[in-house]
Scaffold this motif. Structure first.
Motif, PDB file in Angstrom:
ATOM      1  N   GLY A 256       0.832  -1.202   0.000  1.00  0.00           N
ATOM      2  CA  GLY A 256       0.000   0.000   0.000  1.00  0.00           C
ATOM      3  C   GLY A 256       0.866   1.251   0.000  1.00  0.00           C
ATOM      4  O   GLY A 256       1.638   1.485   0.926  1.00  0.00           O
ATOM      5  N   ILE A 257       0.734   2.037  -1.060  1.00  0.00           N
ATOM      6  CA  ILE A 257       1.554   3.238  -1.224  1.00  0.00           C
ATOM      7  C   ILE A 257       0.673   4.474  -1.079  1.00  0.00           C
ATOM      8  O   ILE A 257      -0.394   4.564  -1.682  1.00  0.00           O
ATOM      9  CB  ILE A 257       2.247   3.232  -2.605  1.00  0.00           C
ATOM     10  CG1 ILE A 257       3.223   2.054  -2.675  1.00  0.00           C
ATOM     11  CG2 ILE A 257       2.971   4.540  -2.870  1.00  0.00           C
ATOM     12  CD1 ILE A 257       3.836   1.843  -4.040  1.00  0.00           C
ATOM     13  N   MET A 258       1.126   5.399  -0.263  1.00  0.00           N
ATOM     14  CA  MET A 258       0.373   6.624  -0.021  1.00  0.00           C
ATOM     15  C   MET A 258       0.980   7.774  -0.822  1.00  0.00           C
ATOM     16  O   MET A 258       2.202   7.973  -0.800  1.00  0.00           O
ATOM     17  CB  MET A 258       0.382   6.973   1.471  1.00  0.00           C
ATOM     18  CG  MET A 258      -0.490   8.156   1.848  1.00  0.00           C
ATOM     19  SD  MET A 258      -2.250   7.850   1.583  1.00  0.00           S
ATOM     20  CE  MET A 258      -2.626   6.706   2.902  1.00  0.00           C
ATOM     21  N   ASP A 259       0.116   8.497  -1.526  1.00  0.00           N
ATOM     22  CA  ASP A 259       0.530   9.691  -2.266  1.00  0.00           C
ATOM     23  C   ASP A 259      -0.345  10.835  -1.777  1.00  0.00           C
ATOM     24  O   ASP A 259      -1.480  10.996  -2.236  1.00  0.00           O
ATOM     25  CB  ASP A 259       0.350   9.459  -3.770  1.00  0.00           C
ATOM     26  CG  ASP A 259       0.797  10.662  -4.598  1.00  0.00           C
ATOM     27  OD1 ASP A 259       1.526  11.511  -4.055  1.00  0.00           O
ATOM     28  OD2 ASP A 259       0.411  10.738  -5.783  1.00  0.00           O
ATOM     29  N   PRO A 260       0.141  11.632  -0.820  1.00  0.00           N
ATOM     30  CA  PRO A 260      -0.720  12.648  -0.193  1.00  0.00           C
ATOM     31  C   PRO A 260      -1.148  13.736  -1.169  1.00  0.00           C
ATOM     32  O   PRO A 260      -0.398  14.108  -2.072  1.00  0.00           O
ATOM     33  CB  PRO A 260       0.169  13.220   0.925  1.00  0.00           C
ATOM     34  CG  PRO A 260       1.568  12.888   0.517  1.00  0.00           C
ATOM     35  CD  PRO A 260       1.501  11.626  -0.264  1.00  0.00           C
ATOM     36  N   PRO A 261      -2.382  14.261  -1.002  1.00  0.00           N
ATOM     37  CA  PRO A 261      -2.849  15.359  -1.860  1.00  0.00           C
ATOM     38  C   PRO A 261      -2.003  16.610  -1.648  1.00  0.00           C
ATOM     39  O   PRO A 261      -1.442  16.819  -0.570  1.00  0.00           O
ATOM     40  CB  PRO A 261      -4.288  15.595  -1.381  1.00  0.00           C
ATOM     41  CG  PRO A 261      -4.671  14.357  -0.645  1.00  0.00           C
ATOM     42  CD  PRO A 261      -3.412  13.820  -0.054  1.00  0.00           C
ATOM     43  N   LYS A 262      -1.915  17.419  -2.687  1.00  0.00           N
ATOM     44  CA  LYS A 262      -1.238  18.710  -2.537  1.00  0.00           C
ATOM     45  C   LYS A 262      -2.037  19.577  -1.559  1.00  0.00           C
ATOM     46  O   LYS A 262      -3.278  19.558  -1.561  1.00  0.00           O
ATOM     47  CB  LYS A 262      -1.144  19.410  -3.895  1.00  0.00           C
ATOM     48  CG  LYS A 262      -0.220  18.709  -4.881  1.00  0.00           C
ATOM     49  CD  LYS A 262      -0.207  19.429  -6.216  1.00  0.00           C
ATOM     50  CE  LYS A 262       0.739  18.732  -7.197  1.00  0.00           C
ATOM     51  NZ  LYS A 262       0.704  19.360  -8.545  1.00  0.00           N
ATOM     52  N   ILE A 263      -1.319  20.334  -0.769  1.00  0.00           N
ATOM     53  CA  ILE A 263      -1.946  21.128   0.294  1.00  0.00           C
ATOM     54  C   ILE A 263      -2.994  22.087  -0.263  1.00  0.00           C
ATOM     55  O   ILE A 263      -4.059  22.277   0.309  1.00  0.00           O
ATOM     56  CB  ILE A 263      -0.872  21.902   1.087  1.00  0.00           C
ATOM     57  CG1 ILE A 263       0.065  20.913   1.784  1.00  0.00           C
ATOM     58  CG2 ILE A 263      -1.505  22.842   2.098  1.00  0.00           C
ATOM     59  CD1 ILE A 263       1.300  21.554   2.391  1.00  0.00           C
ATOM     60  N   GLU A 264      -2.698  22.669  -1.424  1.00  0.00           N
ATOM     61  CA  GLU A 264      -3.559  23.727  -1.955  1.00  0.00           C
ATOM     62  C   GLU A 264      -4.738  23.224  -2.771  1.00  0.00           C
ATOM     63  O   GLU A 264      -5.631  23.998  -3.138  1.00  0.00           O
ATOM     64  CB  GLU A 264      -2.727  24.676  -2.829  1.00  0.00           C
ATOM     65  CG  GLU A 264      -2.280  24.097  -4.176  1.00  0.00           C
ATOM     66  CD  GLU A 264      -1.042  23.237  -4.096  1.00  0.00           C
ATOM     67  OE1 GLU A 264      -0.608  22.723  -5.134  1.00  0.00           O
ATOM     68  OE2 GLU A 264      -0.495  23.082  -2.984  1.00  0.00           O
ATOM     69  N   VAL A 265      -4.786  21.916  -3.059  1.00  0.00           N
ATOM     70  CA  VAL A 265      -5.774  21.398  -4.016  1.00  0.00           C
ATOM     71  C   VAL A 265      -7.209  21.569  -3.538  1.00  0.00           C
ATOM     72  O   VAL A 265      -8.088  21.959  -4.307  1.00  0.00           O
ATOM     73  CB  VAL A 265      -5.481  19.912  -4.336  1.00  0.00           C
ATOM     74  CG1 VAL A 265      -6.684  19.245  -4.965  1.00  0.00           C
ATOM     75  CG2 VAL A 265      -4.304  19.822  -5.282  1.00  0.00           C
ATOM     76  N   LYS A 266      -7.475  21.280  -2.262  1.00  0.00           N
ATOM     77  CA  LYS A 266      -8.846  21.366  -1.753  1.00  0.00           C
ATOM     78  C   LYS A 266      -9.401  22.778  -1.919  1.00  0.00           C
ATOM     79  O   LYS A 266     -10.554  22.970  -2.341  1.00  0.00           O
ATOM     80  CB  LYS A 266      -8.887  20.946  -0.285  1.00  0.00           C
ATOM     81  CG  LYS A 266     -10.279  20.603   0.213  1.00  0.00           C
ATOM     82  CD  LYS A 266     -10.207  19.887   1.550  1.00  0.00           C
ATOM     83  CE  LYS A 266     -11.597  19.416   1.975  1.00  0.00           C
ATOM     84  NZ  LYS A 266     -11.546  18.637   3.231  1.00  0.00           N
ATOM     85  N   ASP A 267      -8.579  23.777  -1.602  1.00  0.00           N
ATOM     86  CA  ASP A 267      -9.003  25.170  -1.779  1.00  0.00           C
ATOM     87  C   ASP A 267      -9.217  25.489  -3.255  1.00  0.00           C
ATOM     88  O   ASP A 267     -10.140  26.241  -3.607  1.00  0.00           O
ATOM     89  CB  ASP A 267      -7.960  26.129  -1.192  1.00  0.00           C
ATOM     90  CG  ASP A 267      -7.900  26.056   0.323  1.00  0.00           C
ATOM     91  OD1 ASP A 267      -8.895  25.605   0.929  1.00  0.00           O
ATOM     92  OD2 ASP A 267      -6.869  26.436   0.894  1.00  0.00           O
ATOM     93  N   SER A 268      -8.363  24.943  -4.118  1.00  0.00           N
ATOM     94  CA  SER A 268      -8.488  25.185  -5.562  1.00  0.00           C
ATOM     95  C   SER A 268      -9.811  24.657  -6.097  1.00  0.00           C
ATOM     96  O   SER A 268     -10.491  25.316  -6.890  1.00  0.00           O
ATOM     97  CB  SER A 268      -7.334  24.517  -6.320  1.00  0.00           C
ATOM     98  OG  SER A 268      -6.096  24.950  -5.836  1.00  0.00           O
ATOM     99  N   ILE A 269     -10.183  23.457  -5.649  1.00  0.00           N
ATOM    100  CA  ILE A 269     -11.438  22.843  -6.105  1.00  0.00           C
ATOM    101  C   ILE A 269     -12.633  23.655  -5.618  1.00  0.00           C
ATOM    102  O   ILE A 269     -13.604  23.849  -6.351  1.00  0.00           O
ATOM    103  CB  ILE A 269     -11.509  21.377  -5.626  1.00  0.00           C
ATOM    104  CG1 ILE A 269     -10.459  20.547  -6.374  1.00  0.00           C
ATOM    105  CG2 ILE A 269     -12.901  20.787  -5.834  1.00  0.00           C
ATOM    106  CD1 ILE A 269     -10.199  19.191  -5.787  1.00  0.00           C
ATOM    107  N   GLU A 270     -12.538  24.141  -4.379  1.00  0.00           N
ATOM    108  CA  GLU A 270     -13.619  24.970  -3.847  1.00  0.00           C
ATOM    109  C   GLU A 270     -13.720  26.293  -4.619  1.00  0.00           C
ATOM    110  O   GLU A 270     -14.826  26.780  -4.905  1.00  0.00           O
ATOM    111  CB  GLU A 270     -13.390  25.233  -2.352  1.00  0.00           C
ATOM    112  CG  GLU A 270     -14.482  26.043  -1.673  1.00  0.00           C
ATOM    113  CD  GLU A 270     -15.864  25.415  -1.805  1.00  0.00           C
ATOM    114  OE1 GLU A 270     -16.840  26.182  -1.896  1.00  0.00           O
ATOM    115  OE2 GLU A 270     -15.961  24.167  -1.840  1.00  0.00           O
TER     116      GLU A 270
END
Length: 469
Positions: A256-270
Motif C-alpha cells: 500500500g503506497i500513499m501519495d498525499p494530496p497537494k496542500i492547496e488542491v482542496k481550496d483550488s477545487i472549492e
C-alpha cells in the motif's frame, strides 16, 4: 490591434501567476470553462510516493517514516520486524522486498547534504519500494549484484503491470508488480507462512477484499508476485512474450503506497466550484483509492457517481454523454478512456479543460478545448497542451479563469470606446462641423486625437496588471 494588445497583457499577467499560455485563443476559452477533467497522480497529489503498509502471510506490516527519508522501521503488531526476519529465505515479506528492488527501473542515492534523504532517478512509485528496502536495512546494490538482467516485460496502461527477468545460476527469476487484479490473474499459487499453496477462489476473494479495504484508505495498492524457472526451459526466441514469463506466478502479497494530496488542491477545487466549474477526477488508480481521495478533496460529493474503466467499456458514447455530468470519478482508465470522457462532456455542450502531466494524458489534453499541462510533467504533455501551470498549482487555473474573464471584458470595453471615439472623431476630422460652424480641424489635432485613442486603449489594458485575483 486592440485584441492583441489586451491578450498579450493578459497572458503576461497569467505567466506571472504561473500559468503560461501557448495559444492566445485559449485566453477566451479558459474564461468559459465549465468542467475541469483532472488527472490524479502529480496533479491533485504530490507524486511523492511512500510505501506505508504491506499485507502478506495473512497480516499487515506497517512501514514508518515520511517522504524520501530512509529513517523508518517495519512494524508488525507492536513489534519491530528484524532484518533477519524480513529477508528470511522463502518468506513472503522478503519476496515482496526482493520484487520491489528487482522489478524496478528507478535508482536512489543518499542526498549530499542529508544522507537520511535520498535523491532519485525514476518513477516515484518504484522509488517508494527502494526507500522501503532501505528502511528494512537491505543492501540494494548487493542484491542487484546477485542477479544478471535478462529481459523486461514493460508496464503499459492497458496491462497495468510489469515484469523483469533475471538469471541466477541455472534459473531464471521472474519478478512482477502491478494492479492486484491483473497480477492475480497471472498467478496460480500464493506464498504464505513459508509454504507455496494453491491460490484458490476463496483466497482470491480474500485478497481482493483486502485490496479494496486498503484502497478505501486512500492507498495505491500493488500486487507482487514472481517465480523461478529452469533456464533450459526458456525459448529465447520468445523472450519478449509476456505469456512466457507472466503465467503460473506465485503471489507474494500487497503493498500500500500513499501519495498525499497537494496542500492547496482542496481550496483550488472549492474556488472552481464557486466559479461554477465542476471538477472531475480521471485516473488509472483503483476505484476505491480514487474515490477515497476524491471524497477528501470535495470532488466526490453526495449523489455523485464513480465509474471504472471496465464499466466504461460496457457503456456506449451516447449513454456516457448522459451520465458523465453526474459522475465525479473515473478510475482504472486508459488513454483511450480519457479521450472518450472528454468527448462525452463536449457532446453535452460543456467547455472542457483537461489537466494532466503524463504521456497517457496527451491525447485528452489535445482533444479538450483547453489542455492544461503541469510544468512538473512530461514534455509530451506540455507540447499537447495550450496552457502550462509552471508549478503544477491548480489554484492557477482559478486565477487564470478570473483573469481570462477580465481580459475579455477589457477587450469589449476598448472596442466600445474605439467605436464611440471613431464614430464621433472621424466625421469631425472629415469636416462635418465646417458647413455649420465654419470649424475645420487641423491635421495635427486629428493626429493627436488618434494617438490619444491608442494611449487610452493601452492605458485601459494596463489595468489588467492590478486585476484582483
Amino acid at each position: 490591434a486592440i485584441t492583441t494588445i489586451v491578450m498579450a497583457l493578459g497572458t503576461q499577467r497569467m505567466a506571472n501567476k504561473n500559468a503560461v499560455v501557448r495559444k492566445l485563443a485559449s485566453v477566451e476559452t479558459l474564461g468559459c470553462t465549465t468542467v475541469i477533467c483532472t488527472d490524479k497522480t502529480g496533479t491533485l497529489t504530490q507524486n511523492k510516493m511512500v510505501l506505508k503498509k504491506i499485507y502478506c502471510d495473512g497480516d499487515y506490516i506497517d512501514v514508518t517514516g515520511e517522504g524520501y527519508e530512509v529513517k523508518g522501521q517495519l512494524i508488525k503488531g507492536k513489534n519491530v520486524v528484524s532484518t533477519d526476519e524480513t529477508m528470511k529465505a522463502g518468506g513472503a515479506l522478503g519476496s515482496i522486498i526482493d520484487s520491489g528492488i528487482l522489478c524496478n527501473n528507478a535508482r536512489i542515492k543518499p542526498n549530499e547534504k542529508d544522507p537520511n534523504i535520498v535523491d532519485f532517478v525514476g518513477d516515484p512509485t518504484e522509488v517508494a519500494f527502494l526507500v522501503a528496502a532501505k528502511k528494512a536495512a537491505v543492501d540494494i546494490d548487493a542484491k542487484l549484484l546477485e542477479y544478471s538482467f535478462f529481459d523486461e516485460v514493460p508496464f503499459s496502461s492497458e496491462r497495468k503491470m510489469m515484469s523483469k527477468v533475471y538469471k541466477k545460476a541455472d534459473e531464471y527469476m521472474i519478478y512482477t508488480k502491478g494492479a492486484t487484479e491483473m497480477v492475480m490473474a497471472r498467478a496460480k499459487h500464493i506464498l504464505e507462512n513459508g509454504k507455496v499453496i494453491p491460490l484458490d477462489d476463496k483466497k482470491r476473494r480474500q485478497l481482493l477484499e483486502i485490496n479494496d479495504k486498503m484502497a478505501s484508505m486512500a492507498f495505491r495498492v500493488l500486487g507482487l508476485a514472481g517465480k523461478s524457472i529452469a533456464a533450459n526451459s526458456v525459448d529465447t526466441e520468445n523472450e519478449n512474450d509476456a505469456n512466457l514469463f507472466e503465467k503460473e506466478l506465485i503471489f507474494y502479497g500487497l503493498a500500500g503506497i500513499m501519495d498525499p494530496p497537494k496542500i492547496e488542491v482542496k481550496d483550488s477545487i472549492e474556488l472552481c466550484r464557486r466559479a461554477g466549474i465542476s471538477t472531475v477526477m480521471i485516473t488509472g488508480d483503483h476505484k476505491g483509492t480514487a474515490s477515497a481521495i476524491a471524497r477528501d478533496l470535495g470532488i466526490l460529493t453526495e449523489g455523485k457517481l464513480s465509474l471504472s474503466g471496465p464499466e466504461l467499456d460496457k457503456i456506449d458514447d451516447e449513454k456516457l454523454a448522459e451520465i458523465c455530468s453526474n459522475t465525479a470519478v473515473f478510475a482504472r482508465v486508459t488513454a483511450e478512456h480519457k479521450l472518450r470522457i472528454v468527448r462525452a462532456f463536449k457532446n453535452r455542450g460543456e467547455i472542457v479543460a483537461m489537466t494532466g502531466d503524463g504521456i497517457n494524458d496527451a491525447p485528452a489534453l489535445a482533444q479538450a478545448q483547453v489542455g492544461i499541462a503541469m510544468g512538473t510533467g512530461t514534455d509530451v504533455a506540455m507540447e499537447s497542451a495550450r496552457v502550462t501551470l509552471v508549478k503544477g498549482d491548480l489554484r492557477a487555473i482559478a486565477r487564470a479563469r478570473v483573469l481570462s474573464r477580465a481580459t475579455m471584458s477589457n477587450i469589449r470595453q476598448n472596442l466600445f470606446f474605439a467605436f464611440i471615439y471613431n464614430g464621433l472623431g472621424i466625421p469631425i476630422a472629415a469636416g462635418l462641423l465646417y458647413p455649420l460652424f465654419g470649424v475645420l480641424l487641423s491635421p495635427m489635432i486629428a493626429a493627436a486625437a488618434m494617438s490619444f485613442s491608442s494611449v487610452s486603449v493601452v492605458g485601459n489594458a494596463l489595468r489588467l496588471r492590478s486585476a484582483d485575483l
